[in-house]
Design an enzyme around this catalytic site. Sequence first.
Site, PDB file in Angstrom:
ATOM      1  CB  ALA A   1      61.828  83.670  27.095  1.00 45.31           C
TER       2      ALA A   1
ATOM      3  N   GLY B   1      65.318  83.366  31.295  1.00 45.76           N
ATOM      4  CA  GLY B   1      64.896  84.751  31.520  1.00 45.76           C
ATOM      5  C   GLY B   1      64.413  84.985  32.951  1.00 45.76           C
TER       6      GLY B   1
ATOM      7  CD  GLU C   1      68.831  86.047  30.710  1.00 50.27           C
ATOM      8  OE1 GLU C   1      67.657  85.921  30.266  1.00 50.27           O
ATOM      9  OE2 GLU C   1      69.832  86.039  29.979  1.00 50.27           O
TER      10      GLU C   1
ATOM     11  CD  GLU D   1      68.745  80.923  28.716  1.00 54.82           C
ATOM     12  OE1 GLU D   1      69.543  80.214  29.349  1.00 54.82           O
ATOM     13  OE2 GLU D   1      68.265  81.973  29.184  1.00 54.82           O
TER      14      GLU D   1
HETATM   15  N1  DAK Z   1      57.983  78.304  28.104  1.00 50.41           N
HETATM   16  C1  DAK Z   1      56.732  77.850  27.875  1.00 50.41           C
HETATM   17  N2  DAK Z   1      56.101  76.935  28.657  1.00 50.41           N
HETATM   18  C2  DAK Z   1      56.779  76.444  29.718  1.00 50.41           C
HETATM   19  C3  DAK Z   1      58.098  76.882  30.032  1.00 50.41           C
HETATM   20  C4  DAK Z   1      58.699  77.866  29.181  1.00 50.41           C
HETATM   21  N3  DAK Z   1      59.918  78.386  29.426  1.00 50.41           N
HETATM   22  N4  DAK Z   1      58.489  76.205  31.133  1.00 50.41           N
HETATM   23  C5  DAK Z   1      57.467  75.428  31.493  1.00 50.41           C
HETATM   24  N5  DAK Z   1      56.427  75.558  30.646  1.00 50.41           N
HETATM   25  C6  DAK Z   1      55.139  74.884  30.691  1.00 50.41           C
HETATM   26  C7  DAK Z   1      55.236  73.464  30.131  1.00 50.41           C
HETATM   27  O1  DAK Z   1      55.122  73.460  28.738  1.00 50.41           O
HETATM   28  C8  DAK Z   1      54.078  72.805  30.829  1.00 50.41           C
HETATM   29  O2  DAK Z   1      52.887  73.184  30.184  1.00 50.41           O
HETATM   30  P1  DAK Z   1      51.781  72.076  29.732  1.00 50.41           P
HETATM   31  O3  DAK Z   1      52.506  71.082  28.928  1.00 50.41           O
HETATM   32  O4  DAK Z   1      51.277  71.533  31.045  1.00 50.41           O
HETATM   33  O5  DAK Z   1      50.762  72.873  28.971  1.00 50.41           O
HETATM   34  C9  DAK Z   1      54.057  73.469  32.212  1.00 50.41           C
HETATM   35  O6  DAK Z   1      54.732  74.715  32.053  1.00 50.41           O
HETATM   36  C10 DAK Z   1      54.772  72.667  33.256  1.00 50.41           C
HETATM   37  O7  DAK Z   1      56.049  72.325  32.753  1.00 50.41           O
HETATM   38  P2  DAK Z   1      56.645  70.826  32.858  1.00 50.41           P
HETATM   39  O8  DAK Z   1      55.600  69.819  32.630  1.00 50.41           O
HETATM   40  O9  DAK Z   1      57.837  70.786  31.966  1.00 50.41           O
HETATM   41  O10 DAK Z   1      57.059  70.788  34.405  1.00 50.41           O
HETATM   42  P3  DAK Z   1      58.261  70.004  35.100  1.00 50.41           P
HETATM   43  O11 DAK Z   1      58.046  70.180  36.558  1.00 50.41           O
HETATM   44  O12 DAK Z   1      58.395  68.587  34.578  1.00 50.41           O
HETATM   45  O13 DAK Z   1      59.606  70.756  34.657  1.00 50.41           O
HETATM   46  C11 DAK Z   1      60.909  72.744  34.220  1.00 50.41           C
HETATM   47  C12 DAK Z   1      59.777  72.098  35.067  1.00 50.41           C
HETATM   48  C13 DAK Z   1      60.944  74.243  34.621  1.00 50.41           C
HETATM   49  C14 DAK Z   1      62.254  72.116  34.605  1.00 50.41           C
HETATM   50  C15 DAK Z   1      60.636  72.554  32.718  1.00 50.41           C
HETATM   51  O14 DAK Z   1      59.302  72.986  32.460  1.00 50.41           O
HETATM   52  C16 DAK Z   1      61.572  73.300  31.835  1.00 50.41           C
HETATM   53  O15 DAK Z   1      62.717  72.847  31.597  1.00 50.41           O
HETATM   54  N6  DAK Z   1      61.141  74.451  31.283  1.00 50.41           N
HETATM   55  C17 DAK Z   1      61.894  75.225  30.314  1.00 50.41           C
HETATM   56  C18 DAK Z   1      63.031  75.978  30.965  1.00 50.41           C
HETATM   57  C19 DAK Z   1      63.868  76.748  29.942  1.00 50.41           C
HETATM   58  O16 DAK Z   1      64.453  76.160  29.008  1.00 50.41           O
HETATM   59  N7  DAK Z   1      63.951  78.072  30.103  1.00 50.41           N
HETATM   60  C20 DAK Z   1      64.731  78.939  29.232  1.00 50.41           C
HETATM   61  C21 DAK Z   1      63.818  79.475  28.136  1.00 50.41           C
HETATM   62  S1  DAK Z   1      64.690  80.534  26.969  1.00 50.41           S
HETATM   63  C22 DAK Z   1      65.814  88.179  25.599  1.00 50.41           C
HETATM   64  C23 DAK Z   1      65.354  88.113  26.905  1.00 50.41           C
HETATM   65  C24 DAK Z   1      65.158  86.870  27.516  1.00 50.41           C
HETATM   66  C25 DAK Z   1      65.404  85.691  26.825  1.00 50.41           C
HETATM   67  C26 DAK Z   1      65.860  85.750  25.542  1.00 50.41           C
HETATM   68  C27 DAK Z   1      66.065  86.989  24.903  1.00 50.41           C
HETATM   69  N8  DAK Z   1      66.012  89.470  24.967  1.00 50.41           N
HETATM   70  C28 DAK Z   1      65.852  90.691  25.697  1.00 50.41           C
HETATM   71  C29 DAK Z   1      66.444  89.534  23.604  1.00 50.41           C
HETATM   72  C30 DAK Z   1      65.165  84.427  27.532  1.00 50.41           C
HETATM   73  C31 DAK Z   1      65.200  83.194  26.984  1.00 50.41           C
HETATM   74  C32 DAK Z   1      64.774  82.027  27.784  1.00 50.41           C
HETATM   75  O17 DAK Z   1      64.485  82.111  28.956  1.00 50.41           O
END
Ligand code: DAK
Length: 257
Positions: free
Chosen positions: A66, A110, A113, A133
């Site tokens: 997400a 997400g 998921e 998360e």
């Molecule tokens: N959200 C927003 N932007 C993201 C992102 C994300 N999840 N993942 C990556 N980006 C963006 C980064 O901010 C960056 O943008 P700029 O800074 O260049 O503008 C660009 O994508 C590239 O990312 P990185 O510079 O970080 O790239 P790396 O290769 O160094 O690292 C990475 C890649 C995928 C390991 C890293 O970006 C990362 O850890 N990303 C976050 C992963 C994460 O924590 N995902 C879980 C998010 S929470 C629900 C349904 C679903 C959900 C909840 C509730 N309901 C139905 C109620 C889901 C929740 C989630 O998924």
Amino acid sequence: MNYKNIIVEELDNGVGIITLNRPEAYNAINNALLAEVSNAIKDFDANPDIAAVVLTGGEKVFAAGADIKELAELDFASAYQNEFIKKEWYALEHHIKPIIAAISGYALGGGCEMALLCDIAICDKSAKFGQPEVKIGTMPGAGGTQRLTKAIGKSKAMHLCLTGDIIDAEEAASFKLVSQIVDHDVKSEAIKIAQKIAKMSKPVVRLIKESINNAYESNLQAGLAAERQSFYTTLALEDRIEGMEAFIQKRPPNFKN
Ligand code: DAK
């Protein structure tokens, strides 16, 4: 609908393709992207020409979860009362036609998921899966503690959800998170699978999919009873008669759906 965050294609052999397309944000699932995916799935479900759907992302990333920039603005009271993105996920969870996830690169949070609620998931060697998360102070919200646990077992699900560790394609395959790792273009392999499904009788495909979901979502006795009932149902189909006659006559079946 004019799509901005996904690309939707319709091949002429019964296959629909949805490509997540927000590369600048690693296909992070924001409200707009999710609404578009939900809409495209509903359209394919309603389209009689489509038999199976491929859901894919980019070469480097399927979806990194997400959109954390959107999540950061949320508060409990409004997310709870407005049921944050519940109805958009509903279309994905309750899709009718088989969806094959073709995964390259990151499928996190997400994104993982989303892959889990597809009917078949395949990946290439670059794929990486995880539920990170916990690292941003929250938890999976769309099946990461539920479907993932059923798919890979309690201990591994606990490990992934409690540590945020990421696993590679080999490990994901060994835990049956994906059915296959391909060493060539994963999207074209998913299209081949979708094309095979598209050649089958549509009502039979639907009965099988519902029956397997019963196994996944209900207890064994209820699932077996539903499976038996669905099997009896196939006996009422002209396609079943055609399929068996074709086998006996050593020719390909001509299903009419
Ligand atoms: N959200 C927003 N932007 C993201 C992102 C994300 N999840 N993942 C990556 N980006 C963006 C980064 O901010 C960056 O943008 P700029 O800074 O260049 O503008 C660009 O994508 C590239 O990312 P990185 O510079 O970080 O790239 P790396 O290769 O160094 O690292 C990475 C890649 C995928 C390991 C890293 O970006 C990362 O850890 N990303 C976050 C992963 C994460 O924590 N995902 C879980 C998010 S929470 C629900 C349904 C679903 C959900 C909840 C509730 N309901 C139905 C109620 C889901 C929740 C989630 O998924």
